[in-house]
Design a protein around this motif. Sequence first.
Motif, PDB file in Angstrom:
ATOM      1  N   UNK A 106      38.622  40.865  61.193  1.00 21.36           N
ATOM      2  CA  UNK A 106      38.496  40.390  62.570  1.00 21.36           C
ATOM      3  C   UNK A 106      37.243  41.020  63.158  1.00 21.36           C
ATOM      4  N   UNK A 107      36.227  40.210  63.376  1.00 21.27           N
ATOM      5  CA  UNK A 107      34.948  40.699  63.870  1.00 21.27           C
ATOM      6  C   UNK A 107      34.624  40.048  65.211  1.00 21.27           C
ATOM      7  N   UNK A 108      33.889  40.780  66.055  1.00 20.13           N
ATOM      8  CA  UNK A 108      33.456  40.240  67.345  1.00 20.13           C
ATOM      9  C   UNK A 108      31.949  40.017  67.378  1.00 20.13           C
ATOM     10  N   UNK A 109      31.249  40.244  66.263  1.00 20.40           N
ATOM     11  CA  UNK A 109      29.799  40.131  66.200  1.00 20.40           C
ATOM     12  C   UNK A 109      29.412  38.756  65.644  1.00 20.40           C
ATOM     13  N   UNK A 110      29.050  37.820  66.531  1.00 19.65           N
ATOM     14  CA  UNK A 110      28.708  36.465  66.102  1.00 19.65           C
ATOM     15  C   UNK A 110      27.398  36.434  65.322  1.00 19.65           C
ATOM     16  N   UNK A 111      26.468  37.313  65.649  1.00 18.61           N
ATOM     17  CA  UNK A 111      25.185  37.341  64.938  1.00 18.61           C
ATOM     18  C   UNK A 111      25.399  37.602  63.448  1.00 18.61           C
ATOM     19  N   UNK A 112      26.349  38.446  63.112  1.00 20.45           N
ATOM     20  CA  UNK A 112      26.631  38.776  61.718  1.00 20.45           C
ATOM     21  C   UNK A 112      27.543  37.725  61.069  1.00 20.45           C
ATOM     22  N   UNK A 113      28.591  37.319  61.749  1.00 22.05           N
ATOM     23  CA  UNK A 113      29.607  36.414  61.196  1.00 22.05           C
ATOM     24  C   UNK A 113      29.089  34.984  61.115  1.00 22.05           C
ATOM     25  N   UNK A 114      28.268  34.562  62.062  1.00 21.55           N
ATOM     26  CA  UNK A 114      27.800  33.181  62.115  1.00 21.55           C
ATOM     27  C   UNK A 114      26.850  32.796  60.996  1.00 21.55           C
ATOM     28  N   UNK A 115      26.215  33.760  60.356  1.00 18.04           N
ATOM     29  CA  UNK A 115      25.210  33.474  59.333  1.00 18.04           C
ATOM     30  C   UNK A 115      25.788  33.232  57.949  1.00 18.04           C
ATOM     31  N   UNK A 116      26.940  33.796  57.655  1.00 18.16           N
ATOM     32  CA  UNK A 116      27.455  33.709  56.294  1.00 18.16           C
ATOM     33  C   UNK A 116      28.970  33.535  56.287  1.00 18.16           C
ATOM     34  N   UNK A 117      29.481  33.228  55.113  1.00 21.60           N
ATOM     35  CA  UNK A 117      30.927  33.105  54.903  1.00 21.60           C
ATOM     36  C   UNK A 117      31.545  34.506  54.946  1.00 21.60           C
ATOM     37  N   UNK A 118      32.659  34.664  55.636  1.00 22.76           N
ATOM     38  CA  UNK A 118      33.331  35.954  55.704  1.00 22.76           C
ATOM     39  C   UNK A 118      34.187  36.133  54.452  1.00 22.76           C
ATOM     40  N   UNK A 119      33.987  37.229  53.755  1.00 26.46           N
ATOM     41  CA  UNK A 119      34.745  37.451  52.528  1.00 26.46           C
ATOM     42  C   UNK A 119      36.077  38.130  52.830  1.00 26.46           C
ATOM     43  N   UNK A 120      37.023  37.910  51.947  1.00 24.82           N
ATOM     44  CA  UNK A 120      38.360  38.464  52.096  1.00 24.82           C
ATOM     45  C   UNK A 120      38.326  39.944  51.734  1.00 24.82           C
ATOM     46  N   UNK A 121      38.895  40.779  52.604  1.00 22.42           N
ATOM     47  CA  UNK A 121      38.972  42.219  52.348  1.00 22.42           C
ATOM     48  C   UNK A 121      40.420  42.665  52.521  1.00 22.42           C
ATOM     49  N   UNK A 122      41.222  42.625  51.431  1.00 19.86           N
ATOM     50  CA  UNK A 122      42.614  43.033  51.564  1.00 19.86           C
ATOM     51  C   UNK A 122      42.727  44.540  51.800  1.00 19.86           C
ATOM     52  N   UNK A 123      43.850  44.998  52.347  1.00 21.94           N
ATOM     53  CA  UNK A 123      44.049  46.433  52.574  1.00 21.94           C
ATOM     54  C   UNK A 123      44.016  47.201  51.247  1.00 21.94           C
ATOM     55  N   UNK A 124      43.771  48.503  51.332  1.00 22.75           N
ATOM     56  CA  UNK A 124      43.724  49.351  50.137  1.00 22.75           C
ATOM     57  C   UNK A 124      45.043  49.259  49.384  1.00 22.75           C
ATOM     58  N   UNK A 125      44.939  49.169  48.056  1.00 20.49           N
ATOM     59  CA  UNK A 125      46.128  49.116  47.214  1.00 20.49           C
ATOM     60  C   UNK A 125      46.680  47.715  47.047  1.00 20.49           C
ATOM     61  N   UNK A 126      46.040  46.705  47.616  1.00 24.01           N
ATOM     62  CA  UNK A 126      46.504  45.328  47.500  1.00 24.01           C
ATOM     63  C   UNK A 126      45.379  44.462  46.959  1.00 24.01           C
ATOM     64  N   UNK A 127      45.736  43.345  46.372  1.00 28.43           N
ATOM     65  CA  UNK A 127      44.725  42.407  45.900  1.00 28.43           C
ATOM     66  C   UNK A 127      45.002  41.031  46.480  1.00 28.43           C
ATOM     67  N   UNK A 128      43.928  40.280  46.687  1.00 30.02           N
ATOM     68  CA  UNK A 128      44.032  38.953  47.281  1.00 30.02           C
ATOM     69  C   UNK A 128      44.295  37.908  46.197  1.00 30.02           C
ATOM     70  N   UNK A 129      45.286  37.056  46.441  1.00 25.80           N
ATOM     71  CA  UNK A 129      45.566  35.926  45.542  1.00 25.80           C
ATOM     72  C   UNK A 129      45.742  34.684  46.398  1.00 25.80           C
ATOM     73  N   UNK A 130      45.283  33.555  45.882  1.00 26.57           N
ATOM     74  CA  UNK A 130      45.514  32.295  46.565  1.00 26.57           C
ATOM     75  C   UNK A 130      46.989  31.930  46.394  1.00 26.57           C
ATOM     76  N   UNK A 131      47.512  31.146  47.287  1.00 22.43           N
ATOM     77  CA  UNK A 131      48.943  30.844  47.294  1.00 22.43           C
ATOM     78  C   UNK A 131      49.395  30.085  46.050  1.00 22.43           C
ATOM     79  N   UNK A 132      48.526  29.325  45.392  1.00 23.21           N
ATOM     80  CA  UNK A 132      48.939  28.536  44.239  1.00 23.21           C
ATOM     81  C   UNK A 132      48.709  29.246  42.913  1.00 23.21           C
ATOM     82  N   UNK A 133      48.293  30.501  42.918  1.00 30.02           N
ATOM     83  CA  UNK A 133      48.072  31.249  41.688  1.00 30.02           C
ATOM     84  C   UNK A 133      49.334  31.924  41.210  1.00 30.02           C
TER      85      UNK A 133
END
Length: 133
Positions: A106-133
Amino acid sequence: MQWYQRRVREAVVSTQSTGATAVRWETLERKEEAGSANQRNYPTSNRRNPVDWDKVEAEVVKEDAEDKKEGDQAMNELFQKIYADGNDDTRRAMIKSFQESGGTVLSTNWDDIGKKQTEVKPPDGMEYKKWNE
């Protein structure tokens, strides 16, 4: 003792009733007495000690204002306040970063967020998986 009578004719509706007090109505609308415009009358079955609901409501509102929020509730209120008080770029950045990251950023900086795709950063000790995997 309650007494009620109603007659309906083609062009006339006539009603009569008796109540606790005898009052002569000059008009169908009630005339406000001086000083009683803000006073509300609530129905109650307790005739000796009626409850002043306006006072109860004021106490509840005061307690809610003084109540310290904790955990997720406090964090949610903070984010809602930031979103409500922020400008259009701040709101746009919050929405874009939250949606693109799957709720992990969750970012409030449009200059940074507006230029590129925001990558997924899961909490420590967890990994990101898509729902159909």
